[in-house]
Design a protein around this motif. Structure first.
Motif, PDB file in Angstrom:
ATOM      1  N   UNK A  22       3.532   3.853   4.982  1.00  0.00           N
ATOM      2  CA  UNK A  22       2.782   4.883   5.574  1.00  0.00           C
ATOM      3  C   UNK A  22       3.223   5.239   6.714  1.00  0.00           C
ATOM      4  N   UNK A  23       2.947   4.773   7.933  1.00  0.00           N
ATOM      5  CA  UNK A  23       3.462   5.452   9.043  1.00  0.00           C
ATOM      6  C   UNK A  23       4.517   4.619   9.710  1.00  0.00           C
ATOM      7  N   UNK A 191       2.213  -4.385  -3.573  1.00  0.00           N
ATOM      8  CA  UNK A 191       2.929  -4.012  -2.183  1.00  0.00           C
ATOM      9  C   UNK A 191       1.874  -3.286  -1.504  1.00  0.00           C
ATOM     10  N   UNK A 192       1.714  -3.479   0.240  1.00  0.00           N
ATOM     11  CA  UNK A 192       2.484  -4.852   0.702  1.00  0.00           C
ATOM     12  C   UNK A 192       2.284  -6.139   0.261  1.00  0.00           C
ATOM     13  N   UNK A 243      -7.909   0.069  -2.854  1.00  0.00           N
ATOM     14  CA  UNK A 243      -8.268   0.121  -1.420  1.00  0.00           C
ATOM     15  C   UNK A 243      -9.309  -1.207  -1.200  1.00  0.00           C
ATOM     16  N   UNK A 244      -8.738  -2.064  -0.198  1.00  0.00           N
ATOM     17  CA  UNK A 244      -9.857  -2.919   0.260  1.00  0.00           C
ATOM     18  C   UNK A 244     -10.251  -2.748   1.565  1.00  0.00           C
ATOM     19  N   UNK A 269      -7.268  -1.107   3.760  1.00  0.00           N
ATOM     20  CA  UNK A 269      -5.953  -1.311   3.350  1.00  0.00           C
ATOM     21  C   UNK A 269      -5.485  -0.688   1.931  1.00  0.00           C
ATOM     22  N   UNK A 270      -4.621  -0.198   1.819  1.00  0.00           N
ATOM     23  CA  UNK A 270      -4.120   0.203   0.268  1.00  0.00           C
ATOM     24  C   UNK A 270      -3.065  -0.485  -0.216  1.00  0.00           C
ATOM     25  N   UNK A 271      -3.471  -1.112  -1.454  1.00  0.00           N
ATOM     26  CA  UNK A 271      -2.248  -1.732  -2.125  1.00  0.00           C
ATOM     27  C   UNK A 271      -1.755  -1.044  -3.296  1.00  0.00           C
TER      28      UNK A 271
END
Length: 1020
Positions: A22-23, A191-192, A243-244, A269-271
């Motif tokens: 992401x960033x 990932x991650x 997304x968790x 947090x996106x996986x």
């Protein structure tokens, strides 16, 4: 868990490129801990695995070990932003590319000449060994896998017949599977990269939210890269975004993340999850392997067996703490404090095994130690003696040695902080060099802040233990946490060496009588934490029996023994239920004469020292009763030294040498009496046996106060064996018992080998290998040893050839003939290492024999296993209720119980033998697995040989649980380990504590044994 961290590290080593997520915010990577289904923040730095070195899937891998990485990920674009409460649709690859798989090993060949079996091998084995394969050009091809060079010995018959029958139960539960049921193996890349626990949360949410894409399957997941389904998914390639909601602190600077934020925050947090079909497997090959029909060699289909293993571990993994192949849970009983900052937790072990009855689930009761979840200061107070009085630690700093002990106790433990609300977990990598009061750090603005002032200003907390160092929780950056604000995370296996008291308590927890253990095991199978408690059994069409396996064993008859009787030979047949015999009215078979001996005392109160004359007198009397002559007059008066001498290696050596000089350098025995167990024991043994050439026998003052007849007899037997005597011999010699194979004029040597490895936290010390060999025929009850150090944690014995060669030289000197047969018992080998050990060590033995012209003895190579989980329980069956075996219904199985059917290997030559009587807990039978057999033993012959040898152990008057050559090898290897464990004052062979592991250390050679004790059983 330890297993989780190891797997994480292994995966990270394969990562070849790292890209920002992401960033692209970079931050320090922390280790996180998952507990009670909370989801934890992983690192903001994300790596996409690109495993270029593993571009194809290897179908065959070691038994039930984690699979290697599978299909490499391609470079992927950055993920678009997403709203806070979104539902993300799955993206699928609609075209189905062909699934590229490796060929089976039978197609992985190299051009070569076939490897021929030796002429002396059994014809059946020669035929199998010489089997080769042909390529398209008709040339013979040899598989690159060494396992096919030698074929493991097949069972020579349908099993043994000797002995009386006994009905038994085994803790094996039959697993019936449908051979036509396909299992779809998918590779999973997340990932991650998350921890195992977070990965399981991701998998669970993926299954719940995408049932249609997964065809309604309930797949089993190993927490890493392997997903197994009973139903094929909609597509061979699937991509999901999950997304968790993870409660965590927002990551800023290394110090900000620990200190700046006081409030708990929540972050999505996106996986990304990529799932790709790897293979479709069924159980037909496993069915063929389990079949007793056919003599052809079939490799164990590890892929299908591994899949079923993951399936049956799915439910316990979700409900328990997994450690290796075991699971631990408070539902099996509350944890118990075992002292020293550790608690014992009950659980169970489970493993799938191919057996004669089919596939079986081996399930056993298990206990292990975990770190107690308490504050770090309280933990250290319990763990380390010098920190018991913490009040003084507010004013005095740790010494250099104390700091090393504290760092050793805390290293690699995971902790969480209690001064702010967070669920982050940190791994301790070491301690700060400076005390807490002297630590400064730079904040985000570059301003230097004193750590103690920072906590006062931001948290209104005065650090109490300012003289103690802080925890260093980064491998490379200076990231500090005050000890008093940290708490040990629960669920961490205790990896430190347990003290004697802790070991006693943990053994007591696991010491269950047969009836109790059987009830616990059956409770797991029918309970809500075992492998049958979830949906996997139905999902994969498995039928797991809830009943233990019923089978019949045999009780071998005890051998007639030969004892001494005032210069005459006396025979005795052990008739007690425990097969023990006593020497109250008899002598040892071969008693020695000890004219010149001395006694030295280390420590002890005046009252204890006053018992020495009485001890000498009673020991001499007991030796005389046993047919051993021990001179009542020592060559010098007893020497009384301070226990501090044991702390000073140089001083200890000078004292021992002075005693030897005073005795004109021909002392036969030195008895050492110690106040308590002492680390200087290792130095004493090393100096006596390598520098001086002196046989020593140690004992403790507390035992001298009692001076029981049993204690004196045990001491006398050990002394007699060490100086060249023996306790017992078989009345009927081995040639008369096994006339088909053994002859009086064709000597046989029995050898044992073992390798001991350093403690799990020791990453540098050498491993120690020992080989022993019998030196008298046909009595075969005196063994001499050869001991070598070798590469750290190397299981294959590197110098086996030279060691065996030296033992053959010694045998020739004693017997004046080379042995016609070699029977080799190898201890400490797991099933995954069978082929490697057989391939390399059998070859080493042959090379040793090639030193002698035209010498080709027949070799039998058998592995001896004690660390297994098969247990046998008496079962009345349908016999007469008054039959003798029902007396043992609630006791252990009797000595001599042998099992070679139903629960043993479908085709290979193995058996379980319980040769001893279990006084405490539940007896563990020893598993003997013959890998190579040129002597062509029948089942009855080998079982009788092993059982009879178990009666010839020199240190006791009862049969032991392990065949003596293997037991002696274990004792000799332990003695070699002592030679390396020098005291702290010497400063050698110690591990240097580093944050990152260096290159493999060089192997420190063992000191050479003195010539005058080389041919004695000094190690027993």
């Amino acid at each position: 868990m330890e297993e989780t961290e190891d797997s994480t590290n292994a995966t990270q080593k394969l990562t070849t490129k790292t890209r920002s997520f992401i960033n692209g915010a970079n931050s320090h990577e922390h280790h996180h801990y998952h507990q009670h289904h909370h989801l934890l923040q992983y690192s903001a730095q994300v790596g996409f695995c690109n495993n270029n070195n593993q571009n194809k899937y290897q179908r065959y891998y070691p038994a039930l070990l984690p699979l290697p990485s599978l299909i490499p990920l391609q470079q992927l674009p950055l993920i678009p932003p997403f709203p806070q409460n979104q539902s993300i649709n799955s993206k699928t690859h609609l075209q189905k590319p062909p699934c590229k798989l490796n060929c089976s090993p039978s197609s992985d060949y190299k051009l070569s000449e076939p490897a021929l079996a030796p002429d002396s091998a059994p014809k059946e084995l020669q035929r199998q060994t010489k089997e080769s394969f042909k390529g398209d050009d008709g040339r013979k091809l040899i598989p690159t896998r060494k396992q096919q060079d030698l074929i493991v010995a097949r069972r020579p018959d349908s099993g043994g017949k000797e002995g009386s029958v006994i009905s038994l139960l085994a803790n094996h539960f039959l697993v019936q599977f449908d051979p036509s049921q396909k299992i779809y193996h998918y590779n999973v890349e997340i990932t991650p990269h998350p921890s195992k626990d977070v990965a399981r949360e991701i998998k669970q949410k993926l299954v719940n939210n995408n049932s249609a894409m997964l065809s309604g399957a309930l797949p089993a997941y190993d927490g890493r890269q392997n997903l197994y389904s009973s139903i094929e998914f909609q597509n061979d390639k699937l991509e999901f975004y999950i997304s968790l909601l993870i409660p965590t602190s927002k990551l800023t600077s290394p110090y900000g993340e620990m200190y700046d934020l006081k409030e708990k925050k929540e972050q999505h947090k996106l996986f990304r999850i990529n799932i790709k079909l790897v293979s479709k497997i069924d159980g037909k090959e496993l069915t063929n392997y389990l079949s007793k029909e056919g003599d052809e060699w079939i490799p164990l289909p590890q892929d299908y067996l591994h899949a079923l293993d993951v399936v049956l571990r799915e439910s316990p993994t979700e409900k328990c703490i997994p450690v290796g192949r075991s699971f631990y849970s408070n539902s099996m009983g509350r944890s118990k404090d075992i002292g020293g900052g550790a608690v014992g937790l009950r659980g169970f072990f489970q493993s799938l095994r191919p057996t004669q009855q089919g596939l079986a689930l081996n399930l056993d009761f298990s206990v292990t130690a975990f770190h107690e979840s308490i504050g770090v200061i309280s933990y250290l107070q319990k763990r380390l003696e010098f920190l018991r009085d913490l009040s003084q630690r507010k004013t005095t700093q740790l010494t250099c040695e104390e700091r090393k002990e504290v760092e050793k106790a805390l290293k690699n433990i995971r902790v969480f902080v209690c001064h702010r609300e967070t669920v982050q977990r940190y791994r301790v990598y070491g301690l700060t060099e400076e005390a807490t009061e002297n630590l400064w750090f730079a904040d985000r603005d570059g301003q230097n802040l004193r750590l103690v002032n920072y906590f006062k200003d931001h948290y209104n907390y005065d650090i109490q233990f300012r003289k103690l160092p802080c925890l260093q929780i980064s491998r490379s950056k200076p990231c500090y946490l005050p000890m008093e604000l940290c708490v040990i995370c629960e669920g961490q296996k205790f990896l430190g060496k347990l003290s004697d008291d802790q070991t006693a308590r943990i053994l007591k927890m696991g010491c269950q009588r047969p009836g109790e253990r059987k009830t616990i095991i059956e409770g797991v199978m029918r309970g809500n934490v075992g492998s049958t408690s979830g949906e996997q059994e139905r999902e994969f069409k498995l039928q797991v029996s809830r009943e233990m396996t019923k089978l019949t064993g045999r009780i071998l008859h005890p051998p007639k023994l030969k004892l001494g009787d005032g210069g005459h030979v006396r025979n005795l047949t052990p008739s007690r239920h425990d097969r023990q015999w006593n020497l109250l009215d008899g002598n040892v078979f071969e008693g020695t004469t000890i004219e010149r001996w001395a006694l030295v005392s280390f420590g002890g109160t005046p009252e204890q020292k006053s018992n020495i004359p009485r001890f000498i007198n009673q020991l001499c009397q007991r030796c005389e009763q046993l047919g051993i002559f021990l001179n009542k007059n020592t060559v010098m008066s007893p020497q009384f030294e301070s226990s501090q001498v044991l702390n000073n290696v140089t001083l200890l050596e000078s004292k021992l040498k002075r005693i030897q000089r005073t005795a004109s350098n021909n002392l036969q025995l030195l008895i050492c009496v110690m106040e308590r167990k002492h680390k200087g024991y290792a130095d004493l043994k090393r100096i006596a046996e390598t520098s001086i050439g002196l046989i020593s026998q140690c004992c403790l003052y507390p035992n001298l106060c009692k001076l029981s007849s049993q204690f004196l007899a045990n001491l006398a037997l050990k002394i007699n064996a060490k100086v060249g005597g023996c306790t017992v011999a078989l009345y009927n010699s081995l040639p008369s018992q096994l006339p088909r194979l053994f002859h009086i004029d064709e000597p046989v040597i029995f050898m044992g080998a073992d390798v001991t490895h350093p403690h799990p936290l020791d990453d540098s010390s050498p491993s120690v290998a020992a080989v022993v060999g019998s030196m008298n025929w046909p009595t075969a009850n005196k063994y001499i040893s050869r001991i070598r150090s070798q590469t750290h944690r190397q299981e294959i014995i590197q110098d086996l050839g030279p060691m065996v060669g030296e033992l053959l030289d010694d045998f020739y000197q004693e017997v004046e003939k080379l042995p016609n047969r070699i029977v080799f018992f190898r201890d400490g080998v797991s099933e995954t290492q069978f082929h490697k050990v057989m391939q390399e060590e059998l070859q080493s033995i042959r090379h040793a024999c090639e030193r002698f012209p035209d010498y080709k003895p027949l070799i039998t190579f058998a592995v001896v296993q004690k660390r297994h989980h098969t247990r046998l329980f008496p079962f009345p069956g349908e016999t007469d209720p008054s039959s003798p075996q029902n007396n043992f219904l609630y006791e252990n199985i009797p000595p001599g119980t042998v099992v070679d059917s139903v629960i043993t290997h479908p085709k290979e030559f193995d058996f379980y033998l319980c040769s001893h009587w279990g006084v405490k807990g539940t007896s563990r039978p020893t598993h003997y697995h013959v890998l190579w057999d040129e002597n062509q033993f029948t089942s009855d012959e080998l079982q009788k040989l092993v059982y009879n040898l178990c009666y010839t152990f020199v240190r006791c008057t009862k049969p032991i649980s392990l065949v003596p050559p293997a037991y002696y090898a274990h004792l000799a290897a332990y003695r070699g380990r002592l030679y390396l464990e020098r005291s702290e004052s010497l400063g050698l062979f110690r591990n240097t504590s580093t944050l990152s592991r260096a290159a493999p250390p060089k192997t420190a050679p063992l000191p050479k044994l003195s010539e005058n004790i080389k041919k004695l059983m000094f190690y027993c």
